[in-house]
Design an enzyme around this catalytic site. Structure first.
Site, PDB file in Angstrom:
ATOM      1  N   GLY A 186     -96.337  49.583  43.432  1.00  0.00           N
ATOM      2  CA  GLY A 186     -97.574  49.522  43.253  1.00  0.00           C
ATOM      3  C   GLY A 186     -97.700  50.755  43.778  1.00  0.00           C
ATOM      4  O   GLY A 186     -97.580  51.003  44.360  1.00  0.00           O
ATOM      5  N   ASP A 224    -101.652  58.240  50.119  1.00  0.00           N
ATOM      6  CA  ASP A 224    -103.502  58.084  49.758  1.00  0.00           C
ATOM      7  C   ASP A 224    -104.129  56.549  50.513  1.00  0.00           C
ATOM      8  O   ASP A 224    -105.286  57.050  50.856  1.00  0.00           O
ATOM      9  CB  ASP A 224    -103.710  58.323  48.079  1.00  0.00           C
ATOM     10  CG  ASP A 224    -103.400  59.441  47.097  1.00  0.00           C
ATOM     11  OD1 ASP A 224    -103.551  59.484  47.692  1.00  0.00           O
ATOM     12  OD2 ASP A 224    -103.282  58.744  46.178  1.00  0.00           O
ATOM     13  N   GLY A 253    -104.787  56.833  40.290  1.00  0.00           N
ATOM     14  CA  GLY A 253    -105.410  58.606  40.790  1.00  0.00           C
ATOM     15  C   GLY A 253    -106.015  58.268  42.246  1.00  0.00           C
ATOM     16  O   GLY A 253    -106.082  57.650  42.918  1.00  0.00           O
TER      17      GLY A 253
END
Length: 294
Positions: free
Chosen positions: A280, A245, A39
């Site tokens: 990941g 991110d 997220g």
């Protein structure tokens, strides 16, 4: 230490690794599948916490097994989850395909994230008490805009990642201090594929912008200053999921510490370069000691 509030999504990433992504109507065989906490909001929170920030996460997870796993993951990273609410139903999920060049394509199912339509007193207090607010667009725009306006009223610096890209309300843009799109988002927002030109268009709406350019680095532009192109470290990418991110969360920590923009961007770029060398999203994000040593 500057407190960082993150209003954003918390998803479980369901990641398939393939030699190449399937085309429309095509089936391909993958080589590996992983379930990884993610997220955009949670990723930025984890990146900031691992980089040494004091971080509070504002959002929602569901009552499924993913919800408890997502909360635990954030807490293990050192993120305050008191304002991460649990709501009835499924948590958000992101369905990700990663090819052998490290590129990805993503489908996000909002789940519990869709319930975050407004801020309560606790959320407004957390935003007001922060030094920096990080926002993305995986939550309803009503909540994102309210958080940005609350931050502006309290003098809190606001950073927006416009992803997934969409038309941005003027009320939101008016409350943003720094916009960080990738090159595709910058093109979608401006209709211009050339980063320098796109940056100048965006500066009509926000005071400063960083356009991330993948292997080409990133472009920083601010009103009244010459744009600066920062090169990216040369690395072999394994998985680019979460790199943006990582950059944003780490940059927020550096700016919160009062570092000059060039130093802050270089530090965040090093963190993103470490991230893409691992598989990941949040699981690949580096700790402060690793970034400092890079």
């Amino acid at each position: 230490m500057t407190a960082i509030a993150v209003l954003g999504s918390t998803n479980m990433d369901l990641v398939a690794y393939v030699a190449r992504a399937p085309g429309r109507g095509e089936t391909v065989t993958g080589r590996e599948f992983r379930t990884v906490p993610g997220g955009k909001g949670a990723n930025q929170a984890v990146a900031a916490a691992r980089a040494g920030g004091e971080v509070v996460m504002i959002g929602a997870v569901g009552t499924d097994e993913y919800g408890s796993a997502l909360r635990t993951h954030l807490e293990h990273a050192g993120v305050d989850t008191d304002l991460l609410h649990t709501v009835a139903g499924p948590s958000g999920t992101a369905h990700i395909v990663v090819d052998d060049e490290g590129a990805n394509s993503i489908v996000v199912i909002p789940g519990a994230n869709g319930s975050v339509t407004a801020l309560g007193p606790g959320e407004r207090a957390a935003v007001s008490a922060a030094g920096l607010l990080l926002l993305q667009l995986e939550l309803p725009l009503t909540a994102v805009t309210e958080a940005a306006r609350t931050a502006r009223d309290r003098g809190v610096r606001t950073i927006l990642t416009p992803s997934p890209v969409r038309t941005l309300p003027s009320a939101l843009l008016a409350a943003v201090d720094l916009l960080i799109p990738d090159e595709h988002e910058a093109t979608a927002l401006t209709g211009c594929a050339e980063p320098h030109a796109a940056a100048q268009i965006l500066l009509r709406q926000v005071p400063a912008v960083v356009i991330t350019l993948g292997r080409k680095g990133c472009l920083y532009a601010a009103r009244g200053a010459e744009p600066v192109l920062f090169p990216a470290p040369e690395v072999t990418a394994v998985d680019t999921t979460g790199a943006g991110d990582t950059f944003v969360g780490t940059l927020a920590v550096a700016l919160g510490e009062g570092r000059p923009v060039p130093e802050a961007v270089a530090w965040a770029s090093s963190a993103a370069a470490l991230c893409v060398q691992r598989q990941g999203a949040s699981t690949s994000m580096p700790h402060r000691s690793e970034i400092d040593a890079a």
